[in-house]
Scaffold this motif. Structure first.
Motif, short mmCIF file in Angstrom:
data_model
loop_
_atom_site.label_atom_id
_atom_site.label_comp_id
_atom_site.label_asym_id
_atom_site.label_seq_id
_atom_site.Cartn_x
_atom_site.Cartn_y
_atom_site.Cartn_z
N SER A 1 169.85 105.03 -71.01
CA SER A 1 168.92 104.65 -72.08
C SER A 1 168.55 105.89 -72.88
O SER A 1 168.56 107.00 -72.37
CB SER A 1 167.66 104.05 -71.47
N PRO B 1 163.15 107.56 -72.75
CA PRO B 1 162.79 107.73 -71.35
C PRO B 1 161.87 106.61 -70.90
O PRO B 1 160.91 106.26 -71.58
CB PRO B 1 162.07 109.08 -71.33
N LEU B 2 162.19 106.01 -69.78
CA LEU B 2 161.34 104.96 -69.23
C LEU B 2 160.12 105.60 -68.59
O LEU B 2 160.18 106.74 -68.13
CB LEU B 2 162.10 104.18 -68.17
N HIS C 1 157.98 106.59 -65.72
CA HIS C 1 158.38 106.78 -64.33
C HIS C 1 157.62 105.83 -63.44
O HIS C 1 156.51 105.42 -63.74
CB HIS C 1 158.11 108.23 -63.90
N ILE C 2 158.24 105.50 -62.36
CA ILE C 2 157.64 104.54 -61.43
C ILE C 2 156.20 104.88 -61.09
O ILE C 2 155.31 104.03 -61.06
CB ILE C 2 158.47 104.47 -60.12
#
Lengths: 529, 384
Positions: A513, A516-517, A519-520
């Motif tokens: 992707s 940036p997703l 983070h958990i």
């Protein structure tokens, strides 16, 4: 003389580390296979839910794996640290399986576990699946070698004592490898690990189903684990390691102690389902017995008698006297290497040498032991009966409970209606600790029941310890205990957090992707939101 | 008596070499993980930088650590008396090392699972301790091997260690400890130069090159100390290379003049290649780090590590662990091994499995090659 406080504390430390280590290992054994099965279904069907399952259970696997590795290192090092005489005395045999475990199994498992977590985008699905299976294979091969080592402590085959080097040496490595006790232990132990993994997956899935969350994933996980768990739980009990107990003298003592069977009985012996063993009077104060069952379980026959504790003590006394002869001959050989008469004498009695060493608890010059001391040393071969009697029964009862539990679960999952059986889902959640209790009882029975021996009939435990100073062992014991406790609390906390967060937020994207997703860790847990 | 043409003496020499290979394997492979851990607070300031540093070794450190597990297992299997004496003698030191090594796996795995600042700072500290302490202790232990440690046996081979934990911390041993730490730090820095860019790589170059230079100087200093300050040990009775494993059957003397440990180097001048490799590797790693050639610097520091370990091994041969209180019972290659059969079986296992291990380890590194980017971490919820 050996400081008995140091010995007792060394034992405590070993037991603590081993039992702590074994909180994590069974889950690793079980989850690695379950994750591999789930990923296989994903690769075959390409349904995203199976990938999500692989990833979610894989994350929990990883959290658990970390402490297993950390404590495994302590396990390996503490033989040399706390049991240096043991290391010298049997290292020629015992070291080899540990080293081969590293070469053949642990390297595989630990090298691939990194790729399991970091290789998703860099490997094709089939290659990643291969990594997962090899990782699972590695964990299980690991258990093979560790249990070969442990099996040798219970039933030391394939080795003889060499008076020139003052230690046991291998003469038949195949006998060490194919030790029947080791084989029985391997199947019994890894099956118990699979059961643990299955219960873990089912319990958490049931939790989701009760909450009406992640139903797709939870339903499938539950079904897979139910089938896997049923097979494993049957294997734990059917291939339980009781069959190995007939293999050696002290295993017989362990068996007699577990069954609180003081006197030898006419075959086939009765099974004591309930009783109150009394070590002092050497009988059971109260007992409920099931006719013939014991003889059938232990000997798989109607006519083979099982020796009782007191008969075994008599035999031990005889062997202690033989041990004195061996020890005397050994001292003569040490003075004069070419004393052929002494060598012949030693060869005749060397197998009793370990029994002779039992006298070292009472005096250094064991050749001059009094009859009372010999009788006391013979009585020392009896482990404490009541704790063994009870832990074994707890373990066995939980084993049978688990078979019943999995059978019902499997039945419901075949009819595909377990989602509606809320009572059963609740039972599944509450059953999560059961395999751990059974497993810890199992270790206790196997290792506490081995006492007073470090290596059955070869080396008494008190004689195997290092000559440490009290402050040294107190320091390590205190720090390890504190560290283990803290880490256990943190691990459970993280597992719970991951479970609450659920599988949705920890699924990686398949495609790289650009944005940036989050983070958990930054994502709020839905359970709390 | 031979097994497949291998006599007891040959097997002992092979296992002495394999012991060296396993130690080098650990120091080279896990050494950079330890170095990266030690460097963590210095090269990475922000949380993002820290995560990048941790994830350079994230996928591989677990496999690397097995070299230590295998090293422990192999010493147990091939050199039981050495295992028994060193692990019980260095009791509290090994315990401190274990403490660091217990923290490390957990720190890797748990650090980024929670967002809290203090949570992460605590685990970063644990990674630092888990890197520095094992590297330091392992090297201090090597220094003590050169000095000899106080232990003896009774006639049933029960071990009596008469030293203390603080007795291990002599100036020479601490010097050895610093050699070890600097070499692993330089090695870790090379990995960071290889796997990161920007500010992190800049700092890795700075600290790594300082460490490499220090390693060069300290190792040379250590060599001078061995030449002019340490007497070394020597077997004075007839050497039996294929006798039973029993260290009580010989006599040993502490040398009368300094430089006793250099005897092997004067009788076999070719072995001087190892100290030269240690020194040249450290210098080369300094220059290559400055030039930002990560891969080349990594190979150079790896070569330096191998050179330093082999230097010590050849200096003390055939000793493995000299006893300072009763030199006669010193453990040597000729009287501290397993039985011939065990050495042979273990050799077969090693010949079969070590190449396989190297093959799949190489494959994993190939799969994971390239810089560690922020995107890698954002994409992978299991990143550290």
């Amino acid at each position: 003389m050996i400081d008995s406080t140091v010995v007792e504390l060394s034992r405590l430390q070993f037991a603590l580390t081993a039992m702590y280590h074994f909180l994590f290992v069974p889950l690793t054994l079980g989850l690695s296979f379950l994750v591999a099965i789930m990923e296989s279904v994903y690769v075959m069907t390409r349904k995203p839910v199976w990938r999500q399952m692989t990833f979610f259970w894989g994350t929990l696997f990883g959290i658990n794996f970390a402490i297993g590795v950390a404590t495994g290192l302590v396990m390996e090092f503490q033989f040399g640290m706390n049991w240096s005489y043991y290391s010298h005395y049997v290292g020629d045999i015992f070291g080899a399986p540990l080293a081969i475990e590293g070469l053949m199994a642990f390297f595989l498992e630990a090298t691939l576990v990194g790729l399991f977590f970091f290789g998703w985008k860099r490997l094709s699905p089939v290659k990643h699946l291969a990594v997962t299976w090899f990782m699972a294979l590695g964990t299980n091969l690991s258990a093979v070698w560790i249990l070969i080592a442990n099996g040798w402590m219970q039933n030391p085959t394939g080795a003889v004592f060499n008076p020139d080097t003052m230690r046991m040496e291998v003469v038949d490595f195949a006998a060490v490898l194919f030790n029947p006790v080791a084989q029985a232990k391997f199947v019994h132990t890894v099956s118990a690990g699979y059961v643990t993994g299955a219960i873990f997956v089912m319990g958490i899935s049931a939790f989701y189903l009760l909450r009406n969350k992640h139903k797709d994933m939870a339903r499938r996980s539950f079904a897979v684990a139910a089938a896997f768990g049923l097979l494993s739980s049957v294997s734990v009990v059917v291939l339980g390691d009781e069959s190995g107990y007939a293999a050696s003298e002290h295993q017989k003592m362990k068996l007699a102690a577990i069954e609180a069977m003081w006197e030898t009985e006419r075959a086939p012996a009765d099974f004591t389902a309930f009783g109150i063993p009394n070590q002092r009077t050497q009988q059971n104060d109260f007992q409920i017995r099931i006719p013939y069952l014991m003889g059938l379980i232990a000997t798989r026959s109607f006519n083979q008698p099982i020796p009782g504790i007191l008969e075994l003590v008599e035999r031990a006394e005889h062997r202690i006297k033989g041990g004195q002869l061996a020890y005397g001959a050994m001292e003569r050989i040490r003075k004069d290497k070419n004393d052929l008469e002494a060598r012949e004498m030693f060869d005749r009695h060397w197998q009793d040498l370990g029994h002779g060493l039992l006298l070292k608890r009472y005096r250094d010059d064991i050749l001059n032991a009094t009859p009372e001391e010999i009788a006391k040393a013979a009585m020392d071969t009896v482990p404490r009966v009541a704790p063994l009697f009870w832990t074994f029964r707890i373990m066995a009862a939980l084993g049978f409970y688990l078979i019943a539990f999995f059978a019902v679960a499997f039945y419901f999952s075949c009819r595909n209606n377990f989602q509606d059986k809320r009572w059963f889902l609740r039972l599944a959640v509450w059953s999560i600790p059961v395999p751990w209790i059974a497993i810890e009882c199992g270790w206790f029975v196997a290792e506490y029941g081995r006492q007073p021996w470090a290596v059955d009939g070869v080396l008494p435990t008190f004689y195997a310890a290092s000559g440490l100073a009290l402050h040294q062992i107190l320091t390590t014991l205190a720090v390890f205990t504190a560290l283990y406790t803290v880490l256990l609390v943190i691990e459970i906390k993280l597992l719970l957090k991951t479970i609450r967060t659920g599988p949705d937020d920890i699924l990686p994207s398949l495609q790289p992707s650009r944005t940036p997703l989050p983070h958990i860790a930054a994502a709020p847990a839905p359970g709390q939101a | 008596m031979d097994i497949l043409g291998l006599d007891y003496t040959t097997l002992r020499v092979i296992w002495w070499l394999l012991l060296g290979i396993l130690l080098i394997g650990w120091a080279v492979m896990d050494g950079f993980d330890l170095g990266v851990g030690t460097l963590l607070p210095f090269v990475a300031k922000t949380d993002d930088e820290r995560r990048r540093v941790i994830n350079t070794v994230g996928p591989v450190w677990e496999g690397n650590q097995v070299w230590l597990v295998l090293g422990g297992g192999a010493i147990f299997a091939a050199w039981p008396p050495l295992y028994a004496v060193s692990f019980s003698g260095f009791y509290l030191a090994i315990f401190a090392m274990l403490f660091g090594l217990i923290l490390r796996p957990v720190a890797f795995k748990y650090r980024s699972k929670m967002p809290g600042k203090r949570w992460r700072a605590t685990w970063d500290w644990a990674l630092f301790v888990g890197g520095l302490v094992p590297a330091l202790i392992a090297s201090v232990a090597v220094g003590n091997v050169l000095l000899g440690v106080p232990y003896h046996f009774d006639d049933s081979m029960r071990i009596f260690y008469t030293g203390s934990f603080f007795g291990l911390l002599t100036p020479f041993a601490l010097l050895a400890g610093l050699v070890g730490v600097t070499m692993m730090v330089a090695h870790g820095a090379a990995m960071l130069v290889l796997k990161t860019d920007g500010a992190v790589a800049d700092r890795a170059v700075r600290y790594g090159s300082i460490a490499a230079l220090l390693c060069f100087v300290l190792f040379a200093l250590g060599g001078a100390w061995v030449a002019f300050g340490l007497p070394g040990y020597q077997i004075t009775s007839q050497v039996v290379t294929d006798g039973p494993t029993n260290p009580l059957l010989k006599t040993v003397e502490v040398g009368t003049a300094a430089g006793g440990w250099l005897r092997n180097y004067s009788s076999m001048p070719l072995t001087l290649v190892f100290p030269v490799l240690g020194l040249a590797g450290a210098l080369a790693s300094f220059a290559l780090l400055r030039a930002r050639r990560g891969m080349a610097a990594f190979l150079a520091s790896g070569a330096s590590i191998a050179g330093i370990i082999l230097t010590v091994g050849f200096a003390i041969f055939p000793f493995l662990l000299p006893s300072s209180s009763q030199p006669g019972v010193s453990l040597t290659v000729w009287d501290s091994s397993s039985s011939q059969l065990t050495l042979f079986i273990m050799l077969v296992a090693t010949v079969i499995f070590l190449p396989i291990v190297l093959a799949y380890t190489g494959w994993v590194y190939r799969v994971m090659k390239g810089k560690t980017t922020a995107e890698d971490m954002a994409d992978n919820p299991n990143a550290y």
